[in-house]
Design a protein around this motif. Sequence first.
Motif, PDB file in Angstrom:
ATOM      1  N   UNK A   8      39.061  55.281  46.472  1.00 39.28           N
ATOM      2  CA  UNK A   8      39.497  55.083  45.087  1.00 39.28           C
ATOM      3  C   UNK A   8      40.733  54.204  44.966  1.00 39.28           C
ATOM      4  N   UNK A   9      41.602  54.173  45.985  1.00 40.42           N
ATOM      5  CA  UNK A   9      42.829  53.393  45.870  1.00 40.42           C
ATOM      6  C   UNK A   9      43.857  53.810  46.896  1.00 40.42           C
ATOM      7  N   UNK A  10      45.130  53.637  46.538  1.00 38.74           N
ATOM      8  CA  UNK A  10      46.240  53.877  47.466  1.00 38.74           C
ATOM      9  C   UNK A  10      47.322  54.736  46.835  1.00 38.74           C
ATOM     10  N   UNK A  11      47.904  55.600  47.637  1.00 39.68           N
ATOM     11  CA  UNK A  11      49.122  56.327  47.283  1.00 39.68           C
ATOM     12  C   UNK A  11      50.252  55.758  48.129  1.00 39.68           C
ATOM     13  N   UNK A  12      51.298  55.248  47.477  1.00 38.46           N
ATOM     14  CA  UNK A  12      52.465  54.702  48.166  1.00 38.46           C
ATOM     15  C   UNK A  12      53.689  55.536  47.828  1.00 38.46           C
ATOM     16  N   UNK A  13      54.516  55.831  48.825  1.00 42.35           N
ATOM     17  CA  UNK A  13      55.761  56.567  48.603  1.00 42.35           C
ATOM     18  C   UNK A  13      56.886  55.894  49.378  1.00 42.35           C
ATOM     19  N   UNK A  14      58.106  56.056  48.868  1.00 38.44           N
ATOM     20  CA  UNK A  14      59.262  55.411  49.487  1.00 38.44           C
ATOM     21  C   UNK A  14      60.480  56.322  49.418  1.00 38.44           C
ATOM     22  N   UNK A  15      61.420  56.079  50.338  1.00 40.63           N
ATOM     23  CA  UNK A  15      62.690  56.805  50.345  1.00 40.63           C
ATOM     24  C   UNK A  15      63.831  55.806  50.448  1.00 40.63           C
ATOM     25  N   UNK A  16      64.965  56.180  49.904  1.00 41.07           N
ATOM     26  CA  UNK A  16      66.138  55.305  49.931  1.00 41.07           C
ATOM     27  C   UNK A  16      66.619  55.101  51.362  1.00 41.07           C
ATOM     28  N   UNK A  17      66.930  53.851  51.674  1.00 45.92           N
ATOM     29  CA  UNK A  17      67.510  53.496  52.981  1.00 45.92           C
ATOM     30  C   UNK A  17      66.631  53.994  54.130  1.00 45.92           C
ATOM     31  N   UNK A  18      65.318  53.926  53.947  1.00 52.32           N
ATOM     32  CA  UNK A  18      64.391  54.374  54.995  1.00 52.32           C
ATOM     33  C   UNK A  18      63.403  53.262  55.291  1.00 52.32           C
ATOM     34  N   UNK A  19      63.370  52.871  56.579  1.00 53.45           N
ATOM     35  CA  UNK A  19      62.469  51.803  57.009  1.00 53.45           C
ATOM     36  C   UNK A  19      61.200  52.376  57.619  1.00 53.45           C
ATOM     37  N   UNK A  20      61.332  53.529  58.272  1.00 52.50           N
ATOM     38  CA  UNK A  20      60.180  54.111  58.964  1.00 52.50           C
ATOM     39  C   UNK A  20      60.145  55.616  58.719  1.00 52.50           C
ATOM     40  N   UNK A  21      58.952  56.152  58.513  1.00 55.76           N
ATOM     41  CA  UNK A  21      58.783  57.576  58.254  1.00 55.76           C
ATOM     42  C   UNK A  21      58.220  58.263  59.497  1.00 55.76           C
ATOM     43  N   UNK A  22      58.567  59.532  59.637  1.00 57.32           N
ATOM     44  CA  UNK A  22      58.162  60.285  60.832  1.00 57.32           C
ATOM     45  C   UNK A  22      56.680  60.628  60.796  1.00 57.32           C
ATOM     46  N   UNK A  23      56.146  60.982  61.954  1.00 57.27           N
ATOM     47  CA  UNK A  23      54.739  61.389  62.026  1.00 57.27           C
ATOM     48  C   UNK A  23      54.488  62.612  61.150  1.00 57.27           C
ATOM     49  N   UNK A  24      55.443  63.525  61.100  1.00 59.41           N
ATOM     50  CA  UNK A  24      55.289  64.725  60.280  1.00 59.41           C
ATOM     51  C   UNK A  24      55.212  64.362  58.795  1.00 59.41           C
ATOM     52  N   UNK A  25      56.063  63.417  58.368  1.00 59.27           N
ATOM     53  CA  UNK A  25      56.038  62.988  56.967  1.00 59.27           C
ATOM     54  C   UNK A  25      54.722  62.297  56.632  1.00 59.27           C
ATOM     55  N   UNK A  26      54.215  61.505  57.555  1.00 62.90           N
ATOM     56  CA  UNK A  26      52.953  60.818  57.327  1.00 62.90           C
ATOM     57  C   UNK A  26      51.778  61.804  57.294  1.00 62.90           C
ATOM     58  N   UNK A  27      51.840  62.832  58.133  1.00 58.52           N
ATOM     59  CA  UNK A  27      50.786  63.855  58.123  1.00 58.52           C
ATOM     60  C   UNK A  27      50.770  64.599  56.791  1.00 58.52           C
ATOM     61  N   UNK A  28      51.956  64.912  56.270  1.00 59.22           N
ATOM     62  CA  UNK A  28      52.036  65.583  54.969  1.00 59.22           C
ATOM     63  C   UNK A  28      51.493  64.675  53.871  1.00 59.22           C
ATOM     64  N   UNK A  29      51.860  63.399  53.932  1.00 59.36           N
ATOM     65  CA  UNK A  29      51.367  62.425  52.952  1.00 59.36           C
ATOM     66  C   UNK A  29      49.843  62.340  53.004  1.00 59.36           C
ATOM     67  N   UNK A  30      49.294  62.372  54.200  1.00 54.84           N
ATOM     68  CA  UNK A  30      47.847  62.300  54.366  1.00 54.84           C
ATOM     69  C   UNK A  30      47.156  63.525  53.778  1.00 54.84           C
ATOM     70  N   UNK A  31      47.777  64.696  53.941  1.00 56.01           N
ATOM     71  CA  UNK A  31      47.205  65.928  53.391  1.00 56.01           C
ATOM     72  C   UNK A  31      47.176  65.882  51.865  1.00 56.01           C
ATOM     73  N   UNK A  32      48.255  65.392  51.275  1.00 57.00           N
ATOM     74  CA  UNK A  32      48.313  65.285  49.811  1.00 57.00           C
ATOM     75  C   UNK A  32      47.295  64.258  49.319  1.00 57.00           C
TER      76      UNK A  32
END
Length: 369
Positions: free
Chosen positions: A131-155
């Motif tokens: 259907x499309x894409x979900x994009x998320x961002x954080x201040x002063x963050x270039x790379x997100x952790x594997x745990x954060x990406x796993x949570x994003x994938x679940x959502x």
Amino acid sequence: MKDHSNITILKEIAELLNEETEMIPMLKGALSKFLSGTKFDAGWIFFIGKKGKAELVVHENLPEALRYNQCDHLRKGGCWCVSRYRNDELKKASNIIECQRIESAIEANIGDHEGITHHATVPLQSGQERFGLLNVASKHTIRFTDEELELLESVAFQMGSAIKRIHLTNEQQEIALVQERNRLARDLHDSVNQLLFSVTLTSRAGIEMSEDPDVKETFKEIQQLTQEALNEMRALIWQLRPRGLESGLMEAIKVYAEMLGLRLTVNVAGVIQFPSRIEETLFRIVQEALNNIRRHSGVMEAAIYLTITATGVLLVVKDEGRGFVIDHNVEIPSIGLQSIRDRAESVGGTADWVSEIGKGTELLIRLPY
């Protein structure tokens, strides 16, 4: 407060997704809840059609630079995540090394970007349907952790399932609506239509049997009025159940014009291959336009020009009839024209008119698809 556990966040989002029945409020609420319960600060969602066109449908907590001019930099241009999605190369939640949309907003110097320079992305899908894409961002963050990406994938998985559910619900509602239209059309045909036809036959017999001129004239008026009502009823049945669309849009339009007694000239540029919703919207608009010509123009001829491009369609319906004065202080000159505009706007299009007394009327419809 961002002290929720991941399980709590997922549970709350699941409850919200299950309760909502409207697409945009559902996604907006889920995204807001996700951001409030995690370290992510901002987010946005693109719907991407089969032709690869990306549409920004939801955003939350965007910095000033990305919000500028109704999120102009997010809505326009290309980017890595959408390109990977189009090429079917984006399978899971990923870090974006660089984002052209964010970079162009920062370079334009149109507001504070609040330290948001990169984002994570994940496809929204249910099974093999995307259907499309979900994009998320954080201040002063270039790379997100594997745990954060796993949570994003679940959502994203939860959102994709909810999007699919609403699509199925809408399809079922469309089927139910078509079935109800068909039932009403059958009832009108079997009852009112047959009754009017009987009155027409009776009045014709009255004309032939009576020798009184006044009585004959009365029966003639009854026959004429009944025939007009019968024509209106047939048009109404057509509006409820558009026969002929299975043979193509233009064929259905020609048959409808013939039923109204209109001589129709048709000009088509491009290949007619629309989604079903756009096709029916075009048919309904032309129906109303032809009805208006028959009732109000004073002529029985019309012309249709249909131009199809890669992203949209331009429809022109033209007559050389009596025309009307367009008063710009009045919103819409008739209920029929209001109906045409409502139908066009319901699929993101526009409807405009050009008319002058004694010089006819031109209806211009633009629809994206």
